[in-house]
Design a protein around this motif. Structure first.
Motif, mmCIF file in Angstrom:
data_model
loop_
_atom_site.group_PDB
_atom_site.id
_atom_site.type_symbol
_atom_site.label_atom_id
_atom_site.label_comp_id
_atom_site.label_asym_id
_atom_site.label_seq_id
_atom_site.Cartn_x
_atom_site.Cartn_y
_atom_site.Cartn_z
ATOM 1 N N ASP A 42 0.837 -1.211 0.000
ATOM 2 C CA ASP A 42 0.000 0.000 0.000
ATOM 3 C C ASP A 42 0.867 1.255 0.000
ATOM 4 O O ASP A 42 0.593 2.218 -0.722
ATOM 5 C CB ASP A 42 -0.931 0.029 1.215
ATOM 6 C CG ASP A 42 -2.072 -0.962 1.119
ATOM 7 O OD1 ASP A 42 -2.321 -1.491 0.013
ATOM 8 O OD2 ASP A 42 -2.703 -1.224 2.158
ATOM 9 N N TYR A 43 1.923 1.246 0.817
ATOM 10 C CA TYR A 43 2.844 2.382 0.890
ATOM 11 C C TYR A 43 3.510 2.599 -0.475
ATOM 12 O O TYR A 43 3.563 3.726 -0.983
ATOM 13 C CB TYR A 43 3.892 2.134 1.977
ATOM 14 C CG TYR A 43 4.917 3.227 2.099
ATOM 15 C CD1 TYR A 43 4.618 4.405 2.778
ATOM 16 C CD2 TYR A 43 6.184 3.086 1.535
ATOM 17 C CE1 TYR A 43 5.560 5.421 2.892
ATOM 18 C CE2 TYR A 43 7.128 4.090 1.642
ATOM 19 C CZ TYR A 43 6.812 5.254 2.321
ATOM 20 O OH TYR A 43 7.747 6.253 2.420
ATOM 21 N N SER A 45 2.393 1.638 -3.365
ATOM 22 C CA SER A 45 1.349 2.055 -4.288
ATOM 23 C C SER A 45 1.110 3.565 -4.212
ATOM 24 O O SER A 45 0.977 4.237 -5.243
ATOM 25 C CB SER A 45 0.057 1.298 -3.995
ATOM 26 O OG SER A 45 -0.965 1.718 -4.860
ATOM 27 N N GLN A 46 1.075 4.086 -3.004
ATOM 28 C CA GLN A 46 0.899 5.533 -2.823
ATOM 29 C C GLN A 46 2.050 6.302 -3.459
ATOM 30 O O GLN A 46 1.835 7.330 -4.119
ATOM 31 C CB GLN A 46 0.810 5.877 -1.333
ATOM 32 C CG GLN A 46 -0.435 5.386 -0.657
ATOM 33 C CD GLN A 46 -0.346 5.533 0.858
ATOM 34 O OE1 GLN A 46 0.570 6.149 1.381
ATOM 35 N NE2 GLN A 46 -1.305 4.952 1.559
ATOM 36 N N LYS A 47 3.274 5.825 -3.276
ATOM 37 C CA LYS A 47 4.445 6.503 -3.834
ATOM 38 C C LYS A 47 4.445 6.422 -5.364
ATOM 39 O O LYS A 47 4.811 7.379 -6.040
ATOM 40 C CB LYS A 47 5.745 5.918 -3.273
ATOM 41 C CG LYS A 47 5.874 6.091 -1.776
ATOM 42 C CD LYS A 47 5.731 7.536 -1.375
ATOM 43 C CE LYS A 47 5.737 7.732 0.112
ATOM 44 N NZ LYS A 47 5.290 9.053 0.527
ATOM 45 N N HIS A 49 1.753 6.234 -7.219
ATOM 46 C CA HIS A 49 0.688 7.161 -7.627
ATOM 47 C C HIS A 49 1.221 8.596 -7.672
ATOM 48 O O HIS A 49 0.959 9.330 -8.632
ATOM 49 C CB HIS A 49 -0.504 7.040 -6.676
ATOM 50 C CG HIS A 49 -1.649 7.921 -7.026
ATOM 51 N ND1 HIS A 49 -2.444 7.706 -8.137
ATOM 52 C CD2 HIS A 49 -2.128 9.048 -6.431
ATOM 53 C CE1 HIS A 49 -3.363 8.656 -8.200
ATOM 54 N NE2 HIS A 49 -3.190 9.474 -7.184
ATOM 55 N N VAL A 50 1.978 8.976 -6.659
ATOM 56 C CA VAL A 50 2.578 10.317 -6.620
ATOM 57 C C VAL A 50 3.534 10.485 -7.800
ATOM 58 O O VAL A 50 3.523 11.519 -8.474
ATOM 59 C CB VAL A 50 3.295 10.570 -5.273
ATOM 60 C CG1 VAL A 50 4.148 11.829 -5.330
ATOM 61 C CG2 VAL A 50 2.289 10.655 -4.141
#
Length: 110
Positions: A42-43, A45-47, A49-50
């Motif tokens: 998840d972490y 994935s967030q990075k 996305h950014v």
């Protein structure tokens, strides 16, 4: 065209940035991210996305993923079975195979 020296210098700078980021996370937050594989993905994935929002290409995201994976393989002990498998695969992989693994990790979290 970049020389080997310039590429190595860029890689060293990138690895330093990764180490600084990991250090700035703090032990407790880093432990929380790495303890559970779902939290870890998840972490990431967030990075990713950014990175996409910033306009990074697939190749740039893969290169960043490879640098993070190298950092983790060199500096962190696996904390769960999934990380252990990735760690072992990374250790036995050639540079070309690490590139493929990086693409697959990116695909997994994207």
């Amino acid at each position: 065209m970049l020389t080997v020296s310039q590429m190595n210098e860029g890689t060293t700078k990138d690895m330093n940035k990764i180490e600084e980021t990991a250090d700035n996370l703090g032990t407790e937050k880093k432990e929380a991210i790495l303890q559970n594989f779902d939290t870890f993905t998840d972490y990431l994935s967030q990075k990713v996305h950014v990175g996409k929002k910033l306009g990074l290409s697939e190749e740039q995201l893969t290169a960043a993923t490879k640098k993070v994976a190298s950092y983790l393989a060199e500096n962190e002990e696996p904390r769960n079975r999934e990380e252990k498998v990735l760690h072992e695969l990374w250790k036995v992989s050639s540079e070309e195979e690490k590139e493929v693994l990086s693409h697959l990790i990116l695909k997994l979290v994207a």
